[in-house]
Design an enzyme around this catalytic site. Structure first.
Site, PDB file in Angstrom:
ATOM      1  N   GLY A  10       0.830  -1.207   0.000  1.00 15.22           N
ATOM      2  CA  GLY A  10       0.000   0.000   0.000  1.00 15.22           C
ATOM      3  C   GLY A  10       0.860   1.251   0.000  1.00 15.22           C
ATOM      4  O   GLY A  10       1.997   1.227  -0.489  1.00 15.22           O
ATOM      5  N   HIS A 174       3.979   4.587  20.613  1.00 16.27           N
ATOM      6  CA  HIS A 174       3.736   5.318  19.370  1.00 16.27           C
ATOM      7  C   HIS A 174       2.260   5.715  19.356  1.00 16.27           C
ATOM      8  O   HIS A 174       1.411   4.972  18.933  1.00 16.27           O
ATOM      9  CB  HIS A 174       4.054   4.392  18.191  1.00 16.27           C
ATOM     10  CG  HIS A 174       3.953   5.042  16.856  1.00 16.27           C
ATOM     11  ND1 HIS A 174       4.648   6.173  16.522  1.00 16.27           N
ATOM     12  CD2 HIS A 174       3.272   4.695  15.731  1.00 16.27           C
ATOM     13  CE1 HIS A 174       4.382   6.489  15.269  1.00 16.27           C
ATOM     14  NE2 HIS A 174       3.549   5.622  14.771  1.00 16.27           N
TER      15      HIS A 174
HETATM   16  N1  APR Z   1      -1.080  -9.844   3.744  1.00 18.03           N
HETATM   17  C1  APR Z   1      -0.449  -8.946   2.956  1.00 18.03           C
HETATM   18  N2  APR Z   1      -0.916  -7.712   2.727  1.00 18.03           N
HETATM   19  C2  APR Z   1      -2.079  -7.382   3.304  1.00 18.03           C
HETATM   20  C3  APR Z   1      -2.791  -8.258   4.142  1.00 18.03           C
HETATM   21  C4  APR Z   1      -2.235  -9.557   4.361  1.00 18.03           C
HETATM   22  N3  APR Z   1      -2.856 -10.451   5.134  1.00 18.03           N
HETATM   23  N4  APR Z   1      -3.908  -7.623   4.568  1.00 18.03           N
HETATM   24  C5  APR Z   1      -3.896  -6.394   4.033  1.00 18.03           C
HETATM   25  N5  APR Z   1      -2.794  -6.237   3.266  1.00 18.03           N
HETATM   26  C6  APR Z   1      -2.385  -5.085   2.466  1.00 18.03           C
HETATM   27  C7  APR Z   1      -3.529  -4.378   1.798  1.00 18.03           C
HETATM   28  O1  APR Z   1      -3.970  -5.088   0.655  1.00 18.03           O
HETATM   29  C8  APR Z   1      -2.907  -3.037   1.442  1.00 18.03           C
HETATM   30  O2  APR Z   1      -2.353  -3.033   0.147  1.00 18.03           O
HETATM   31  O3  APR Z   1      -1.791  -4.090   3.270  1.00 18.03           O
HETATM   32  C9  APR Z   1      -1.781  -2.889   2.492  1.00 18.03           C
HETATM   33  C10 APR Z   1      -1.970  -1.689   3.410  1.00 18.03           C
HETATM   34  O4  APR Z   1      -1.820  -0.560   2.646  1.00 18.03           O
HETATM   35  P1  APR Z   1      -2.680   0.780   2.833  1.00 18.03           P
HETATM   36  O5  APR Z   1      -4.110   0.405   3.039  1.00 18.03           O
HETATM   37  O6  APR Z   1      -2.312   1.706   1.722  1.00 18.03           O
HETATM   38  O7  APR Z   1      -2.176   1.348   4.235  1.00 18.03           O
HETATM   39  P2  APR Z   1      -0.821   2.195   4.504  1.00 18.03           P
HETATM   40  O8  APR Z   1      -1.131   3.634   4.452  1.00 18.03           O
HETATM   41  O9  APR Z   1       0.269   1.650   3.668  1.00 18.03           O
HETATM   42  O10 APR Z   1      -0.564   1.817   6.038  1.00 18.03           O
HETATM   43  C11 APR Z   1      -0.178   0.526   6.411  1.00 18.03           C
HETATM   44  O11 APR Z   1       1.173   1.215   8.269  1.00 18.03           O
HETATM   45  O12 APR Z   1       1.555   3.280   9.221  1.00 18.03           O
HETATM   46  C12 APR Z   1       0.834   2.096   9.302  1.00 18.03           C
HETATM   47  O13 APR Z   1      -1.233   2.749  10.382  1.00 18.03           O
HETATM   48  C13 APR Z   1      -0.661   2.319   9.181  1.00 18.03           C
HETATM   49  O14 APR Z   1      -1.275   0.118   9.903  1.00 18.03           O
HETATM   50  C14 APR Z   1      -1.122   0.957   8.772  1.00 18.03           C
HETATM   51  C15 APR Z   1       0.043   0.440   7.924  1.00 18.03           C
END
Ligand code: APR
Length: 307
Positions: A10, A174
């Site tokens: 993501g 955090h």
């Molecule tokens: N395995 C792999 N990837 C996964 C899984 C899983 N089981 N479940 C969800 N994902 C992926 C989603 O498909 C998505 O692409 O995790 C990604 C998360 O990306 P975003 O929704 O863009 O979130 P992002 O802004 O990257 O934040 C991710 O980091 O800073 C922290 O609080 C934030 O917990 C959050 C994390």
């Protein structure tokens, strides 16, 4: 060549991959549950190599077999808190995701060092430790580098100086209970307590504590990713290049700062072996009291877990 896996492609994950390959820290595997998405982003990044001039490989996948032999695994997989969702709901969903990811890390990359980024950070790092059953020196949470960078940014802005000359220190959890330390935050060696009045410092401390929420409020549909991905890259670099930098990170305490068996943000030496030392600062009574409050908040979060 080092191998670095980023789980979750993501905003945070993909931006971290971009920074990691542009610095040529190693070959990178980007993995996500969404089919095609990590492959597409990896291909797009590879096509920037001739322009940016990096010689490392990026691969996108949905198959954990591909993470085999990783030196470092960064976990950014998870969901963000949605309107109406309680903090406990978020803990449940993300701990299920992080647990599943960790089972695969344990299976395919048992020698790796794990950096957890998924929020709520201190709790998710605890989950990762339990699920991987790795030594605590190999399971680290990314928090302090980001929180300190935010504090340093605000200090530099206030003083009208380069952010590069500001060395900020933020300890604790955090989140709302983080503990920015003005006494140990310096501009070219001079503590900010000698450069600003208390009221100004309090304002910058509050803005730091609220740093993540301030961005969420502006973005509306997501959370911060540029500074988080930069913080991840700094930690990965210190490990894969064995830089032994002293950086604040969420680590498992066993007696340090008077705590046993919890993750809390403190300065550590990060190198090839992961956490190579925990630095114990001499805190004042009021700083230690704030750290205690932070530890209580983390303990409360962990008590809601079913692991
Ligand atoms: N395995 C792999 N990837 C996964 C899984 C899983 N089981 N479940 C969800 N994902 C992926 C989603 O498909 C998505 O692409 O995790 C990604 C998360 O990306 P975003 O929704 O863009 O979130 P992002 O802004 O990257 O934040 C991710 O980091 O800073 C922290 O609080 C934030 O917990 C959050 C994390």
């Amino acid at each position: 060549m080092k191998k670095i896996t980023v789980v979750g492609a993501g905003f945070v994950g993909a931006t971290a991959v971009q920074r990691i390959v542009e610095k040529e820290l190693g070959d990178v595997v980007m993995i996500d549950v969404i089919e095609g998405m990590p492959q597409g982003k990896a291909l797009d990044l590879m096509e920037s190599a001739p322009i940016e001039g990096f010689d490392v490989e990026v691969m996108g996948t949905n198959d954990y077999k591909d993470i085999e032999g990783s030196d470092v695994v960064v976990i950014t997989a998870g969901i963000a808190r949605k309107p109406g969702m309680s903090r406990d709901d978020l803990v449940k969903i993300n701990s299920t995701i992080v647990s599943e990811v960790c089972e695969n890390i344990k299976k395919y990359a048992p020698e790796s060092i794990v950096i957890v980024v998924t929020n709520p950070l201190d709790i998710m790092t605890h989950v990762a430790l339990k699920m991987t059953e790795f030594h605590p020196s190999r399971v680290i949470g990314m928090s302090g580098v980001l929180d300190s960078a935010r504090f340093a940014t605000f200090v530099a802005k206030e003083l009208g100086c380069s952010a590069r000359d500001v060395d900020a220190m933020v300890l604790g959890g955090h989140g709302d209970s983080m503990v920015p330390l003005p006494r140990l935050t310096t501009v070219s060696g001079v503590p900010i307590t000698e450069l600003m009045d208390d009221e100004t410092i309090d304002r910058l401390v509050q803005r730091t504590i609220n740093g993540g929420a301030e961005i969420v409020e502006l973005l509306k549909t997501g959370s911060a990713f540029y500074a988080p991905s930069a913080a991840i890259t700094t930690m990965v670099a210190s490990i894969v290049r064995d830089q032994k930098r002293i950086l604040p990170a969420a680590v498992y305490l066993h007696g340090q700062y008077g705590h046993e068996g919890i993750y809390l943000g403190v300065p550590v030496k990060l190198g090839r072996m992961g956490v190579e030392a925990i630095v114990e600062l001499d805190l004042t009574e009021s700083e230690q009291a704030m750290l205690e409050r932070s530890a209580d908040a983390v303990k409360k979060g962990i008590s809601t877990l079913e692991i």
